[in-house]
Design a protein around this motif. Structure first.
Motif, PDB file in Angstrom:
ATOM      1  N   TYR A 755       0.831  -1.208   0.000  1.00  0.00           N
ATOM      2  CA  TYR A 755       0.000   0.000   0.000  1.00  0.00           C
ATOM      3  C   TYR A 755       0.866   1.258   0.000  1.00  0.00           C
ATOM      4  CZ  TYR A 755      -3.423   3.467   1.502  1.00  0.00           C
ATOM      5  OH  TYR A 755      -4.218   4.587   1.577  1.00  0.00           O
ATOM      6  N   VAL A 756       1.876   1.282   0.862  1.00  0.00           N
ATOM      7  CA  VAL A 756       2.773   2.449   0.942  1.00  0.00           C
ATOM      8  C   VAL A 756       3.515   2.638  -0.376  1.00  0.00           C
ATOM      9  CG1 VAL A 756       4.839   3.357   2.067  1.00  0.00           C
ATOM     10  CG2 VAL A 756       3.040   2.297   3.444  1.00  0.00           C
ATOM     11  N   SER A 757       3.992   1.550  -0.979  1.00  0.00           N
ATOM     12  CA  SER A 757       4.690   1.644  -2.262  1.00  0.00           C
ATOM     13  C   SER A 757       3.761   2.169  -3.347  1.00  0.00           C
ATOM     14  CB  SER A 757       5.228   0.264  -2.667  1.00  0.00           C
ATOM     15  OG  SER A 757       6.153  -0.226  -1.721  1.00  0.00           O
ATOM     16  N   GLY A 758       2.509   1.702  -3.333  1.00  0.00           N
ATOM     17  CA  GLY A 758       1.540   2.173  -4.323  1.00  0.00           C
ATOM     18  C   GLY A 758       1.239   3.647  -4.178  1.00  0.00           C
ATOM     19  N   VAL A 759       1.055   4.096  -2.941  1.00  0.00           N
ATOM     20  CA  VAL A 759       0.771   5.514  -2.696  1.00  0.00           C
ATOM     21  C   VAL A 759       1.937   6.376  -3.165  1.00  0.00           C
ATOM     22  CG1 VAL A 759       0.470   7.254  -0.892  1.00  0.00           C
ATOM     23  CG2 VAL A 759      -0.837   5.125  -0.800  1.00  0.00           C
ATOM     24  N   SER A 760       3.179   5.953  -2.874  1.00  0.00           N
ATOM     25  CA  SER A 760       4.352   6.745  -3.257  1.00  0.00           C
ATOM     26  C   SER A 760       4.472   6.854  -4.770  1.00  0.00           C
ATOM     27  CB  SER A 760       5.626   6.111  -2.677  1.00  0.00           C
ATOM     28  OG  SER A 760       5.872   4.848  -3.264  1.00  0.00           O
ATOM     29  N   THR A 761       3.990   5.858  -5.501  1.00  0.00           N
ATOM     30  CA  THR A 761       4.037   5.916  -6.970  1.00  0.00           C
ATOM     31  C   THR A 761       2.891   6.739  -7.525  1.00  0.00           C
ATOM     32  OG1 THR A 761       5.070   3.727  -7.028  1.00  0.00           O
ATOM     33  CG2 THR A 761       4.105   4.532  -9.079  1.00  0.00           C
ATOM     34  N   LEU A 762       1.689   6.544  -7.016  1.00  0.00           N
ATOM     35  CA  LEU A 762       0.519   7.249  -7.546  1.00  0.00           C
ATOM     36  C   LEU A 762       0.606   8.752  -7.326  1.00  0.00           C
ATOM     37  CD1 LEU A 762      -2.431   4.879  -6.556  1.00  0.00           C
ATOM     38  CD2 LEU A 762      -1.302   5.106  -8.767  1.00  0.00           C
ATOM     39  N   THR A 763       1.290   9.180  -6.272  1.00  0.00           N
ATOM     40  CA  THR A 763       1.376  10.619  -6.019  1.00  0.00           C
ATOM     41  C   THR A 763       2.209  11.348  -7.068  1.00  0.00           C
ATOM     42  OG1 THR A 763       3.185  10.148  -4.461  1.00  0.00           O
ATOM     43  CG2 THR A 763       0.996  10.486  -3.526  1.00  0.00           C
ATOM     44  N   ASN A 764       2.891  10.616  -7.952  1.00  0.00           N
ATOM     45  CA  ASN A 764       3.583  11.268  -9.059  1.00  0.00           C
ATOM     46  C   ASN A 764       2.595  11.769 -10.113  1.00  0.00           C
ATOM     47  OD1 ASN A 764       6.537  10.905  -8.539  1.00  0.00           O
ATOM     48  ND2 ASN A 764       5.917   8.770  -8.418  1.00  0.00           N
ATOM     49  N   PHE A 765       1.357  11.275 -10.055  1.00  0.00           N
ATOM     50  CA  PHE A 765       0.314  11.716 -10.976  1.00  0.00           C
ATOM     51  C   PHE A 765      -0.587  12.712 -10.251  1.00  0.00           C
ATOM     52  CE2 PHE A 765       1.508   7.442 -12.235  1.00  0.00           C
ATOM     53  CZ  PHE A 765       1.625   7.538 -13.616  1.00  0.00           C
ATOM     54  N   ALA A 766      -0.828  13.855 -10.882  1.00  0.00           N
ATOM     55  CA  ALA A 766      -1.757  14.820 -10.292  1.00  0.00           C
ATOM     56  C   ALA A 766      -3.159  14.236 -10.259  1.00  0.00           C
ATOM     57  CB  ALA A 766      -1.742  16.118 -11.087  1.00  0.00           C
ATOM     58  N   GLU A 767      -3.473  13.411 -11.247  1.00  0.00           N
ATOM     59  CA  GLU A 767      -4.764  12.717 -11.278  1.00  0.00           C
ATOM     60  C   GLU A 767      -4.486  11.226 -11.262  1.00  0.00           C
ATOM     61  OE1 GLU A 767      -7.304  13.926 -14.422  1.00  0.00           O
ATOM     62  OE2 GLU A 767      -7.047  16.058 -14.031  1.00  0.00           O
ATOM     63  N   HIS A 768      -5.008  10.570 -10.257  1.00  0.00           N
ATOM     64  CA  HIS A 768      -4.758   9.132 -10.167  1.00  0.00           C
ATOM     65  C   HIS A 768      -5.945   8.434  -9.529  1.00  0.00           C
ATOM     66  CE1 HIS A 768      -3.996   9.540  -5.832  1.00  0.00           C
ATOM     67  NE2 HIS A 768      -3.265  10.600  -6.119  1.00  0.00           N
ATOM     68  N   THR A 769      -5.996   7.147  -9.717  1.00  0.00           N
ATOM     69  CA  THR A 769      -7.064   6.343  -9.152  1.00  0.00           C
ATOM     70  C   THR A 769      -6.879   6.185  -7.648  1.00  0.00           C
ATOM     71  OG1 THR A 769      -8.165   4.183  -9.310  1.00  0.00           O
ATOM     72  CG2 THR A 769      -5.771   4.213  -9.559  1.00  0.00           C
ATOM     73  N   ALA A 770      -7.965   5.910  -6.966  1.00  0.00           N
ATOM     74  CA  ALA A 770      -7.861   5.513  -5.564  1.00  0.00           C
ATOM     75  C   ALA A 770      -7.398   4.053  -5.518  1.00  0.00           C
ATOM     76  CB  ALA A 770      -9.219   5.663  -4.878  1.00  0.00           C
ATOM     77  N   ILE A 771      -6.706   3.689  -4.458  1.00  0.00           N
ATOM     78  CA  ILE A 771      -6.268   2.299  -4.321  1.00  0.00           C
ATOM     79  C   ILE A 771      -7.489   1.460  -3.960  1.00  0.00           C
ATOM     80  CG2 ILE A 771      -4.820   0.704  -2.998  1.00  0.00           C
ATOM     81  CD1 ILE A 771      -2.760   2.881  -2.751  1.00  0.00           C
ATOM     82  N   LYS A 772      -7.840   0.529  -4.823  1.00  0.00           N
ATOM     83  CA  LYS A 772      -9.051  -0.262  -4.664  1.00  0.00           C
ATOM     84  C   LYS A 772      -8.865  -1.351  -3.602  1.00  0.00           C
ATOM     85  CE  LYS A 772     -10.588   2.004  -8.271  1.00  0.00           C
ATOM     86  NZ  LYS A 772     -11.545   3.100  -8.127  1.00  0.00           N
ATOM     87  N   TRP A 773      -9.875  -1.527  -2.762  1.00  0.00           N
ATOM     88  CA  TRP A 773      -9.792  -2.515  -1.677  1.00  0.00           C
ATOM     89  C   TRP A 773      -9.666  -3.932  -2.210  1.00  0.00           C
ATOM     90  CZ3 TRP A 773     -13.187  -6.502  -1.451  1.00  0.00           C
ATOM     91  CH2 TRP A 773     -14.373  -6.369  -2.183  1.00  0.00           C
ATOM     92  N   TRP A 774     -10.287  -4.198  -3.380  1.00  0.00           N
ATOM     93  CA  TRP A 774     -10.343  -5.570  -3.886  1.00  0.00           C
ATOM     94  C   TRP A 774      -8.983  -6.059  -4.391  1.00  0.00           C
ATOM     95  CZ3 TRP A 774      -8.674  -5.565  -8.812  1.00  0.00           C
ATOM     96  CH2 TRP A 774      -8.878  -4.426  -9.580  1.00  0.00           C
ATOM     97  N   ILE A 775      -8.020  -5.152  -4.584  1.00  0.00           N
ATOM     98  CA  ILE A 775      -6.689  -5.571  -5.042  1.00  0.00           C
ATOM     99  C   ILE A 775      -6.040  -6.500  -4.016  1.00  0.00           C
ATOM    100  CG2 ILE A 775      -4.352  -4.756  -5.580  1.00  0.00           C
ATOM    101  CD1 ILE A 775      -5.618  -2.188  -6.628  1.00  0.00           C
ATOM    102  N   PHE A 776      -6.292  -6.240  -2.736  1.00  0.00           N
ATOM    103  CA  PHE A 776      -5.631  -7.008  -1.678  1.00  0.00           C
ATOM    104  C   PHE A 776      -6.179  -8.435  -1.579  1.00  0.00           C
ATOM    105  CE2 PHE A 776      -5.048  -2.554  -0.847  1.00  0.00           C
ATOM    106  CZ  PHE A 776      -3.710  -2.476  -0.493  1.00  0.00           C
ATOM    107  N   PRO A 777      -7.506  -8.643  -1.505  1.00  0.00           N
ATOM    108  CA  PRO A 777      -7.971 -10.037  -1.519  1.00  0.00           C
ATOM    109  C   PRO A 777      -7.673 -10.739  -2.843  1.00  0.00           C
ATOM    110  CG  PRO A 777      -9.832  -8.498  -1.547  1.00  0.00           C
ATOM    111  CD  PRO A 777      -8.613  -7.705  -1.242  1.00  0.00           C
ATOM    112  N   ALA A 778      -7.627  -9.966  -3.947  1.00  0.00           N
ATOM    113  CA  ALA A 778      -7.285 -10.585  -5.225  1.00  0.00           C
ATOM    114  C   ALA A 778      -5.847 -11.092  -5.214  1.00  0.00           C
ATOM    115  CB  ALA A 778      -7.483  -9.585  -6.366  1.00  0.00           C
ATOM    116  N   GLY A 779      -4.928 -10.285  -4.644  1.00  0.00           N
ATOM    117  CA  GLY A 779      -3.542 -10.732  -4.518  1.00  0.00           C
ATOM    118  C   GLY A 779      -3.421 -11.952  -3.637  1.00  0.00           C
TER     119      GLY A 779
END
Length: 810
Positions: A755-779
């Motif tokens: 989650y922390v790694s994803g947030v640090s990458t997405l913040t490089n985009f001024a417009e980005h998706t929210a981190i979806k909850w279903w990604i974690f159970p899918a993983g």
């Protein structure tokens, strides 16, 4: 001790023959991990050393400002006066000014009259390559005598065109379609700079007095200081004063004093910064003409490369730990016949090192063919050849040896630590401490894989967001292309091209604009005044039908109409920020002081993604229709929903080639063009996806090897359980529970890190998706499902065997 290497090699071959599948898989894991490490570390090196191969780098800085774009966005493109004002500052030794907006591919007739060659040509100031500490190969690489015109060329072009690097004094023949050919002398040849730098790679032509007083931003300015300022705030203030004074003097000399107050007002409202040239690749400047990337992506790529090596080391250690109980009796039998404990341990460590070195040799063989694999080169930048990275080859060797030692040191000590009498009586399993270590290692392996898989899931949702999130206009059936760069007036081309395209079947409408919406961040910026306040906003000139054809949603007012001569539609962000930007207001629509033009606001539209997702759609933006505006070079073709999309694209391509020959730009659908727009982001995503797949494979191979050894070692126990009534399903469940708990614990640790790694990458985009909850159970489902599936399959195969055979064999 002379027999130790031979004995070690002999024992290694014996274990390899006994456990063929596990040994082969372990070797495969080592090879794949070393190849992956080499491949992606070449990219880490390419990015980390960007611009670092230039002499005097510590004294080189890039001039940046927020003059061109919004006040919160810096750009490395500046107007020429911004650079020329540096001459009066005593700290400045030299500066190179390069036209990075209007550079283009120029055709030259080959000396042997066998056709033409095309090379990039750009304008440069008198100093040429002085700030870059350019190395002359032949002749001069600056214009000390500006009365003599001519070009400065890189060595690679000299070799290609003249077949020699000693080309100063020779001539290249310029070939312009429809114009008379003419020769141009070569003043000098400069040594090519490294590919991982923003230093010039083009033919340089002196800019003379072009744009001497224009604030239009076309240039990149690189400064070499005599002594780097220690107080940048003070230096910026002195630079601003020098710039204002320079503009006053030049305007006065040109008889244009009336514009001095406007120039001064804009300069005072502008912020400047001087970025070290060694840091420009990661400076996060929003609108750069040079290469750039995100530092967080560099760090994560390097960490992922090391994680693959760590996974291989864990896998190897688990492999040697798992085979240890089956080797104890044989190893200690050697102690009985006289072998020392130290000798046996050295032999076991030697086996690990030999295996790792063998994997390293095989990895070099694989790496040697990587530059010839198109799928690999599309993922990478720079030179992949082994000859270009000798230090990296040695580093992989050191890592391989380290992995071999780490994987065999503890098992060698453990296997020889028991009393001889105990080892001769029967097989000995791992101690509680050894079992905990093995399960911890398996858990770490799974945790790394969970981390990578969940992180990739987050990146893929951002990719989906880029393609499928609302843009504020219809892009699904939009085919885009560009008119040739070196045509200064497109108005005639626009009319005739529009007519030719409109006659084609399947095309509903043709629109034109200065830039492609949603595909670039480099839109024009206009300075204007209101109540003596200087302000600026982003604009894009368009054809009259552009907003209506793209179905841009209007809040109030109307689209452009045939009766308009100079009209503007502003977005919601502009109207909310400046309330006086209302219907009927007259607003400045260009930056020229000599021919200042204005436009009437006829409508307000919803915020739309006029740039990429790297900048916010909520930035003040306006579309301008100006009758007769000649510079609409971007073409958009609205294709009907029923048309054969590919056939229409091929027709448009064919027409463009007929009209513009080799200068033609291929037509591509909007969504397909996004692949190039986000090239660096998608390349990084593909690199991480490949690394994640490798992590999954390594983890699964490790689990396969572990279950092979564990079921082999527990074969008698399984047979006894079967005899006393346990079913196959119960035995499979017994193994599954152990791995199931381990999988859940590994997931619980890895998910927050992902989650922390994803947030640090997405913040490089001024417009980005929210981190979806279903990604974690899918993983969890993907990694956990595959893990438990392998464990269940291997334990099921062992549980189905005749228990009498396993008990007898023990």
């Amino acid at each position: 001790m002379t027999e130790l290497p031979r004995e070690t090699f002999k024992n290694l071959l014996y274990m390899a023959r006994r456990f063929k599948l596990a040994t082969a898989l372990n070797l495969l894991v080592l090879v794949v991990s070393l190849v992956s490490f080499y491949l992606f570390m070449t990219q880490v090196q390419y990015q980390a050393t960007y611009n670092h191969g230039i002499a005097d780098l510590e004294r080189m800085y890039r001039l940046e400002s927020d003059f061109v774009y919004n006040e919160w966005e810096y750009s490395d493109i500046v107007g020429r006066p911004f650079a020329d004002a540096l001459k009066s500052l005593p700290e400045v030794e030299s500066y190179s000014l390069l036209d990075c907006i209007n550079s283009y591919q120029q055709a030259f007739l080959k000396p042997d009259s066998t056709g033409e060659a095309r090379y990039e040509l750009t304008l440069a100031n008198d100093e040429g390559l002085e700030a870059f500490s350019g190395i002359p190969v032949h002749g001069e690489i600056a214009w000390s005598d500006t009365s003599q015109w001519g070009i400065i060329i890189p060595e690679r072009i000299a070799l290609d065109y003249f077949k020699t690097s000693h080309a100063a004094g020779k001539e290249m023949t310029v070939h312009d379609e429809g114009k008379e050919d003419y020769p141009i002398p070569v003043r000098g040849v400069y040594k090519d700079f490294a590919t991982n730098s923003d230093a010039p790679t083009a033919i340089l032509l002196n800019m003379g007095s072009e744009d001497k007083l224009s604030l239009n931003a076309y240039y990149r300015c690189i400064i070499k200081f005599k002594e780097v300022p220690s107080d940048w705030a003070s230096f910026e203030q002195r630079y601003k004063r020098a710039l204002v004074e320079y503009l006053r003097q030049e305007l006065s000399a040109s008889g244009k004093e009336v514009h001095a107050s406007n120039y001064e007002k804009r300069v005072k409202a502008t912020n400047f910064k001087f970025t070290p040239y060694k840091d420009t690749y990661f400076s996060n400047t929003s609108f750069t003409q040079g290469e750039s990337n995100y530092k967080v992506m560099l760090y994560l790529l390097g960490m992922a490369s090391l994680l693959v090596i760590a996974l291989a080391a864990i896998n190897f250690l688990n492999f040697t730990l798992a085979e240890s109980p089956m080797r104890i009796r044989g190893l200690n039998a050697r102690r009985i016949v006289g072998a020392s404990r130290r000798r046996i341990r050295l032999g076991l460590v030697g086996e690990g090192v030999l295996t790792a070195v063998a994997a390293w040799v095989l990895s070099l063989v694989v790496c040697s063919v990587l530059p010839r694999v198109g799928a690999v080169t599309s993922l990478t930048e720079g030179d992949l050849s082994l000859a270009a990275h000798p230090w990296l080859m040695m580093l992989t060797l050191v890592l391989a040896i380290a992995v071999g030692i780490i994987a065999s040191a503890y098992p060698s000590r453990y296997s020889t630590s028991f009393p001889l009498a105990m080892t001769i009586k029967g097989n000995i399993g791992l101690t509680p401490r050894g079992l905990k270590l093995r399960w911890a290692l398996v858990g770490l392996q799974e945790g790394i894989t969970f981390l990578m898989v969940i992180y990739i899931g987050i990146l893929l949702t951002q990719t989906r967001y880029i393609y499928n999130s609302p843009y504020g206009y219809e892009k699904q059936d939009l085919l885009v292309t560009e008119l040739p760069e070196n045509r200064l007036d497109y108005s005639g081309d626009n009319d005739s091209l529009s007519q030719a395209l409109s006659r084609m079947a399947g095309i509903e409408e043709v629109v034109f604009s200065e830039r492609q919406l949603g595909q670039t961040d480099g839109h024009s910026m206009v300075w204007t005044d209101h109540e003596d306040e200087a302000f600026k906003y982003t604009i894009m000139h368009t054809s009259i039908n552009f907003p209506r054809s793209l179905n841009i949603k209007m809040i109030e007012g109307r689209y452009f109409e045939p009766g308009d001569t100079a009209a503007m539609i502003v977005n919601r962000a502009a109207a909310e920020r400046w309330p006086w930007m209302r219907l009927g207001a007259v607003i400045g629509s260009n930056t020229s002081e000599e021919e200042r033009e204005s436009a009437v606001i006829v409508g307000v539209c919803e915020n739309l993604r006029y740039g990429t997702t790297r900048i916010s759609a909520g930035t003040p933006f306006a579309m301008v229709y100006q009758k007769g505006y000649p510079y609409l070079s971007s073409v958009g073709v609205r294709v009907s929903a029923e048309a054969d999309r590919d056939a229409v694209r091929q027709q448009v391509d064919s027409l463009m080639r007929q009209r513009y020959g080799p200068e033609a730009t291929g037509a591509v659908y909007f969504n397909d063009q996004l692949k190039d727009t986000y090239k660096k982001e998608f390349r990084y995503m593909n690199q991480m996806i490949l690394l994640s797949i490798i992590c999954i494979i390594i983890t699964l191979i490790g689990i396969i090897c572990l279950t092979i050894f564990e079921t082999e070692y527990r074969r008698k126990e399984i047979g006894i359980r079967k005899v006393v009534g346990a079913t196959t399903g119960e035995i499979v469940a017994m193994f599954g529970r152990r791995y199931g708990w381990l999988t859940l614990v590994s997931f619980a640790v890895a998910a927050p890190l992902a989650y922390v790694s994803g947030v640090s990458t997405l913040t490089n985009f001024a417009e980005h998706t929210a981190i979806k909850w279903w990604i974690f159970p899918a993983g969890l489902a993907v990694v956990g499902g595959i893990t438990l599936g392998i464990v269940a399959l291997q334990s099921w195969r062992t549980a189905r065997e005749n228990p009498v055979n396993s008990i007898k064999s023990e």
